[in-house]
Each structure stands twice: as C-alpha cells, then as structure tokens.
Design a protein around this motif. Structure first.
Motif, short mmCIF file in Angstrom:
data_model
loop_
_atom_site.label_atom_id
_atom_site.label_comp_id
_atom_site.label_asym_id
_atom_site.label_seq_id
_atom_site.Cartn_x
_atom_site.Cartn_y
_atom_site.Cartn_z
N MET A 100 79.20 -12.62 3.79
CA MET A 100 79.07 -11.54 3.09
C MET A 100 78.87 -11.28 1.80
SD MET A 100 81.73 -11.03 5.06
CE MET A 100 83.24 -10.30 4.47
N THR B 260 94.96 -5.35 -0.62
CA THR B 260 95.53 -6.81 -0.65
C THR B 260 95.53 -7.38 -2.25
OG1 THR B 260 93.30 -7.40 -0.88
CG2 THR B 260 93.98 -7.74 1.61
N SER C 298 80.45 -7.76 -1.55
CA SER C 298 81.45 -6.27 -1.85
C SER C 298 80.37 -5.34 -2.64
CB SER C 298 82.27 -7.07 -1.81
OG SER C 298 82.17 -7.72 -3.55
N TYR D 215 91.93 -0.76 6.78
CA TYR D 215 92.05 -1.09 5.53
C TYR D 215 92.68 -1.44 5.30
CZ TYR D 215 86.78 -2.31 5.85
OH TYR D 215 85.62 -2.55 6.51
N VAL E 38 85.11 -3.72 -1.94
CA VAL E 38 85.18 -3.85 -0.40
C VAL E 38 84.21 -4.56 0.63
CG1 VAL E 38 85.36 -2.16 1.42
CG2 VAL E 38 85.25 -1.08 -0.50
N PRO E 39 84.49 -5.27 1.13
CA PRO E 39 84.14 -6.62 1.48
C PRO E 39 82.86 -6.22 2.57
CG PRO E 39 86.34 -6.70 2.37
CD PRO E 39 85.93 -5.35 1.55
N LYS E 40 81.78 -6.18 2.17
CA LYS E 40 81.02 -5.62 3.61
C LYS E 40 80.12 -7.07 3.90
CE LYS E 40 79.23 -1.43 3.17
NZ LYS E 40 77.83 -0.82 2.48
N ARG E 41 80.52 -6.69 5.68
CA ARG E 41 79.52 -8.12 6.01
C ARG E 41 77.47 -8.01 6.24
NH1 ARG E 41 83.08 -7.90 11.27
NH2 ARG E 41 83.06 -5.72 10.99
N GLU F 8 90.72 -4.69 2.36
CA GLU F 8 89.78 -6.05 3.26
C GLU F 8 89.98 -5.20 4.51
OE1 GLU F 8 92.01 -9.58 3.38
OE2 GLU F 8 90.68 -10.48 1.54
N ALA G 275 91.20 -4.60 -4.60
CA ALA G 275 90.73 -5.03 -3.31
C ALA G 275 91.24 -4.49 -2.14
CB ALA G 275 90.60 -6.64 -3.36
N PRO H 46 88.12 -6.33 11.56
CA PRO H 46 86.51 -6.09 11.52
C PRO H 46 85.89 -5.57 12.17
CG PRO H 46 87.81 -8.29 11.05
CD PRO H 46 88.96 -7.46 11.50
#
Length: 166
Positions: A56, A18, A58, A15, A75-78, A33, A31, A37
């Motif tokens: 998506m 950004t 977060s 990670y 944190v982005p989460k799928r 990313e 933030a 991934p």
C-alpha cells in the motif's frame, strides 16, 4: 464540521473521510478510505487484476475549496503485480487526475478558458506552471478525442452511410 458532512461535500464515489489530519485557517488535510475497494485497475495495462495486493502507498491530491480553505486528501493506493508485464503497478482511481481530483482539474480548465493562466493560478493559489501543465494536458486530451471522432466518422462513412465534412 463532522466527517459525514465533509464526506458528502467531497462527493467522492465509494470513499469516505476517516479523519482530519490537520486543520488550519487556510488548509484542511483529510484522510480518506475506500468504502468498498473492489478490484484494482492496473496503471500499466488499464485492466482490472484480481491478484493479492503487493503493498500500500498513498498520494496527496488537492480538491475544491471548502469554506474558503484549500482541501488536501490523503488517498491510499494499492500496488499490485500486473498480469501482462509482471511489474509492480499502482492502481488507477478514475476520480484522480495527476495531483488533483477530477472535479478540481475541471475547475482549473474552466477558469483558464475565461481568464489567463496567471489569474487562474492566483485565484486557486497554484503556481502558473501547474496551470500551464493542466492546459497542455487538456489540449492533448481534446486533440485525442477529435482524432477518435474523426476515425469513427470515417468508419461510418466507409460502411455506406452519408459522409459529413466540416
């Protein structure tokens, strides 16, 4: 501080930071990313699924302080469709424990072994209830690991090796 420097300080595998969302004298919101991934791991069955991402989301997690500032990571989460139960699940990130990074959770647990929940909460600027929940979670994790070790020792003893009793 530069984003590269902050990324190195955070030491989050795969990670990078950004952008700085907000910077105040007490808090730092960042933030992050993923660099690569990879395949998401399902929160339902715990297995990786090579399926298209459903959507998506977060999560905001707290990390160790940097330069006396509390650090919060966006944190982005799928979200993905689980192959096993056909439900939409969120991916698991092994470096996140609840609403904290794993290393911040370890710091909480280290502090509570040498001081009270209230003192640890004061020092980390967290409420006592959060600290107590982390303590209960730790006790559960420790007791589960003891049970698995005992089962492992029993398996080895039934296989013909020497049984050691403590």
């Amino acid at each position: 501080m530069e984003l590269e420097t902050i990324t190195k300080l955070l030491n989050i595998p795969n990670y990078r930071v950004t952008r700085i969302i907000q910077s105040t004298p007490k808090n730092l919101h960042l933030a992050v990313e993923p660099i690569d991934p990879g395949t998401p791991v399902c929160s339902g069955c715990g297995e990786p699924h090579n399926v298209p991402v459903h959507s998506m989301g977060s999560i905001t997690v707290q990390d160790l302080n940097i330069c006396g500032r509390r650090v919060f990571l966006q944190v982005p989460k799928r979200k993905l469709l689980c192959d096993k139960d056909r439900k939409i699940r969120v991916e698991i990130l092994d470096w996140i424990k609840g609403r904290f990074t794993a290393r911040f959770a370890e710091e909480i647990l280290r502090l509570t072994t040498v001081t009270s929940y209230r003192a640890a909460g004061w020092y980390l600027e967290l409420d006592d209830e959060t600290i107590q929940r982390m303590g209960r979670r730790r006790k559960t994790d420790v007791s589960e690991s003891k049970v698995s070790r005992n089962k492992d020792m029993e398996t080895r003893s039934s296989a013909g090796s020497v049984r050691i009793a403590f």
